[in-house]
Write a protein that holds these residues in place. Structure first.
Motif, PDB file in Angstrom:
ATOM      1  N   GLY A 248       0.798  -1.224   0.000  1.00  0.00           N
ATOM      2  CA  GLY A 248       0.000   0.000   0.000  1.00  0.00           C
ATOM      3  C   GLY A 248       0.827   1.268   0.000  1.00  0.00           C
ATOM      4  O   GLY A 248       0.314   2.344  -0.332  1.00  0.00           O
ATOM      5  N   HIS A 249       2.130   1.172   0.372  1.00  0.00           N
ATOM      6  CA  HIS A 249       2.984   2.367   0.330  1.00  0.00           C
ATOM      7  C   HIS A 249       3.354   2.736  -1.097  1.00  0.00           C
ATOM      8  O   HIS A 249       3.881   3.828  -1.342  1.00  0.00           O
ATOM      9  CB  HIS A 249       4.253   2.133   1.155  1.00  0.00           C
ATOM     10  N   LEU A 250       3.064   1.837  -2.043  1.00  0.00           N
ATOM     11  CA  LEU A 250       3.406   2.102  -3.440  1.00  0.00           C
ATOM     12  C   LEU A 250       2.183   2.201  -4.342  1.00  0.00           C
ATOM     13  O   LEU A 250       2.277   2.715  -5.458  1.00  0.00           O
ATOM     14  CB  LEU A 250       4.322   0.998  -3.977  1.00  0.00           C
ATOM     15  N   THR A 251       1.047   1.681  -3.908  1.00  0.00           N
ATOM     16  CA  THR A 251      -0.157   1.664  -4.737  1.00  0.00           C
ATOM     17  C   THR A 251      -1.373   1.999  -3.878  1.00  0.00           C
ATOM     18  O   THR A 251      -1.295   2.081  -2.655  1.00  0.00           O
ATOM     19  CB  THR A 251      -0.388   0.277  -5.373  1.00  0.00           C
ATOM     20  N   SER A 255      -5.066  -3.275   0.887  1.00  0.00           N
ATOM     21  CA  SER A 255      -5.393  -4.495   1.621  1.00  0.00           C
ATOM     22  C   SER A 255      -4.267  -5.515   1.524  1.00  0.00           C
ATOM     23  O   SER A 255      -3.511  -5.535   0.546  1.00  0.00           O
ATOM     24  CB  SER A 255      -6.682  -5.119   1.066  1.00  0.00           C
ATOM     25  N   ALA A 256      -4.141  -6.344   2.554  1.00  0.00           N
ATOM     26  CA  ALA A 256      -3.174  -7.432   2.511  1.00  0.00           C
ATOM     27  C   ALA A 256      -3.563  -8.423   1.421  1.00  0.00           C
ATOM     28  O   ALA A 256      -4.739  -8.764   1.270  1.00  0.00           O
ATOM     29  CB  ALA A 256      -3.091  -8.132   3.857  1.00  0.00           C
ATOM     30  N   LEU A 305       2.873   1.931  -9.784  1.00  0.00           N
ATOM     31  CA  LEU A 305       4.246   1.513  -9.498  1.00  0.00           C
ATOM     32  C   LEU A 305       5.242   2.310 -10.332  1.00  0.00           C
ATOM     33  O   LEU A 305       6.327   2.693  -9.857  1.00  0.00           O
ATOM     34  CB  LEU A 305       4.402   0.018  -9.779  1.00  0.00           C
ATOM     35  N   ARG A 306       4.874   2.593 -11.580  1.00  0.00           N
ATOM     36  CA  ARG A 306       5.753   3.386 -12.451  1.00  0.00           C
ATOM     37  C   ARG A 306       5.927   4.799 -11.901  1.00  0.00           C
ATOM     38  O   ARG A 306       7.007   5.387 -11.983  1.00  0.00           O
ATOM     39  CB  ARG A 306       5.158   3.414 -13.859  1.00  0.00           C
ATOM     40  N   GLN A 307       4.875   5.332 -11.299  1.00  0.00           N
ATOM     41  CA  GLN A 307       4.941   6.672 -10.726  1.00  0.00           C
ATOM     42  C   GLN A 307       5.818   6.701  -9.472  1.00  0.00           C
ATOM     43  O   GLN A 307       6.584   7.650  -9.263  1.00  0.00           O
ATOM     44  CB  GLN A 307       3.531   7.154 -10.381  1.00  0.00           C
ATOM     45  N   ASN A 308       5.732   5.661  -8.642  1.00  0.00           N
ATOM     46  CA  ASN A 308       6.459   5.643  -7.376  1.00  0.00           C
ATOM     47  C   ASN A 308       7.854   5.039  -7.491  1.00  0.00           C
ATOM     48  O   ASN A 308       8.708   5.288  -6.637  1.00  0.00           O
ATOM     49  CB  ASN A 308       5.648   4.880  -6.323  1.00  0.00           C
ATOM     50  N   LEU A 309       8.077   4.199  -8.504  1.00  0.00           N
ATOM     51  CA  LEU A 309       9.393   3.583  -8.715  1.00  0.00           C
ATOM     52  C   LEU A 309       9.806   3.812 -10.168  1.00  0.00           C
ATOM     53  O   LEU A 309       9.865   2.871 -10.975  1.00  0.00           O
ATOM     54  CB  LEU A 309       9.345   2.084  -8.399  1.00  0.00           C
ATOM     55  N   PRO A 310      10.115   5.060 -10.521  1.00  0.00           N
ATOM     56  CA  PRO A 310      10.317   5.384 -11.945  1.00  0.00           C
ATOM     57  C   PRO A 310      11.697   5.026 -12.489  1.00  0.00           C
ATOM     58  O   PRO A 310      11.905   5.081 -13.708  1.00  0.00           O
ATOM     59  CB  PRO A 310      10.125   6.911 -11.956  1.00  0.00           C
TER      60      PRO A 310
END
Length: 385
Positions: A248-251, A255-256, A305-310
């Motif tokens: 959830g810290h990336l997307t 939820s688990a 994910l692309r936005q947070n891990l570019p």
């Protein structure tokens, strides 16, 4: 094969499913293959455990439920050689253990043998759950294991329970899913430790009749669950267990997510550089590959994910299906999140999480080995609804 309740992978060669397909029987409601199934099966065969009754159903073992002090004392006594039934108590062994209680004979016998002594207030507290520290003391005393007084010293501190946890570690009798000394023991973990102490074997041993797997786990479990065949030349031991992840810290998917994790483990105590007991655990993973099926739009996950891990995106193929992979680095450790569009209506996304932890431990895998394992797993996958 089932991941998070949905069929994801299939193995073309083996048209079978579940432990029964390879000769295992499943008493006590043990559905499918579980991490400590061989240990539980051994307890059943040795008449140490009969299972518990819930809602009128007799014979469930409940390997994932925590075990209380009364249950634990009984099973440890029987596994260490006590003959059942034991003589009745002549008097109440503890104020909270009446002599007429079903567990009283076992507690009486354990007290007489010096295996248990109760709490400082004189009580036994039979209904509370057992943690790893307290359970270790009972196991060491019941099986008369050698202890080293120097084990209690950690720097300038004295830690009483390391006398017992270290004794178990020397005997390779610690359940590999234990991660902290105050962790409550499950019935499966208890079964595994008793199995190791009595037989010298582990549930991670590959059966003699199924050579060449190298999974370090119950034969065929990996093949049944993810459709992957591994040979023994890939640096065992491995463990394959139910697992959950939260990214959830990336997307926006907070939820688990439940699935399975395939890990290489170093089954011995490992402490961080501080050396303090708070930073130790009986099990170290140096890499893990988790597989999770979820009901989420794969395009949305890729975009987030692309936005947070570019900085590091790769395309990898998983059983012929294209996946978008993104790498997160944290203190030298790497976590790669791969999103695969399965093209289905229900649970359309497969998330594969490859986690590598930096380690100079002599038993840790070489990075080339972990990368080769990940590549082999990707190549070996096949999919079906």
């Amino acid at each position: 094969m089932i991941i998070a309740g949905v069929c994801v992978f299939s193995l073309p060669v083996l048209a079978t499913e579940g432990c029964n397909a390879v000769g295992w029987e499943e008493p006590h409601g043990m559905t499918g293959c579980r991490l400590y199934y061989p240990a539980v099966q051994w307890m059943y065969e040795q008449k140490i455990a009969k299972g518990v009754e819930i809602a009128g159903k007799v014979g469930t073992f409940e390997p994932e439920r925590t075990i209380n002090r009364a249950e634990f004392t009984k099973l440890v006594l029987l596994a260490s050689g006590a003959q059942d039934p034991l003589p009745s108590c002549m008097s109440d062994p503890f104020p909270d253990v009446p002599k007429g209680a079903w567990f009283a004979p076992y507690i009486c016998a354990a007290k007489d043998r010096g295996i248990i002594s109760g709490f400082p207030d004189g009580t036994f507290r039979p209904s509370i759950s057992v943690n790893f520290a307290n359970g270790s003391k009972i196991l060491v005393k019941a099986f008369n294991l050698h202890t080293n007084p120097e084990d209690t010293s950690v720097g300038s501190e004295t830690v009483w329970y390391r006398l017992y946890t270290q004794a178990l570690l020397r005997e390779n009798a610690t359940a590999p899913t234990l991660e902290s000394f105050d962790q409550l023991l499950t019935r499966g973990e208890m079964a595994e430790m008793l199995y190791r102490l009595r037989t010298g074997k582990t549930s991670l041993d590959t059966a003699e009749w199924a050579p060449g797997l190298g999974t370090g786990y119950e034969p065929h479990i990996l093949e049944f669950a993810v459709g992957v065949w591994l040979s023994e030349d890939l640096d065992p031991p491995y463990v394959f267990t139910p697992h959950a992840v939260n990214f959830g810290h990336l997307t926006s998917y907070s939820s688990a997510i439940h699935g399975y994790a395939f890990s290489h483990v170093i089954p011995e105590e490992h402490c961080l550089e501080t050396g303090l007991w708070e930073h130790c655990s009986p099990l170290k993973h140096d890499w893990t590959i988790g597989l999770y099926r979820l009901n989420a739009n794969p395009s949305v996950l890729v975009r987030e994910l692309r936005q947070n891990l570019p900085d590091d995106e790769q395309e990898r193929y998983f059983g012929g299906k294209l996946g978008n992979c993104f790498l997160e680095i944290f203190h030298g450790d790497g976590v790669e999140y791969c999103v695969i569009d399965l093209g289905s209506v229900k649970n359309p996304t497969l998330l594969v999480v490859h986690e590598s932890k930096y380690s100079e431990h002599p038993l840790a895998s070489h990075p080339d080995t972990t990368n080769a394992m990940f590549a082999r797993l990707r190549k070996s996958m096949s999919f079906s609804e």
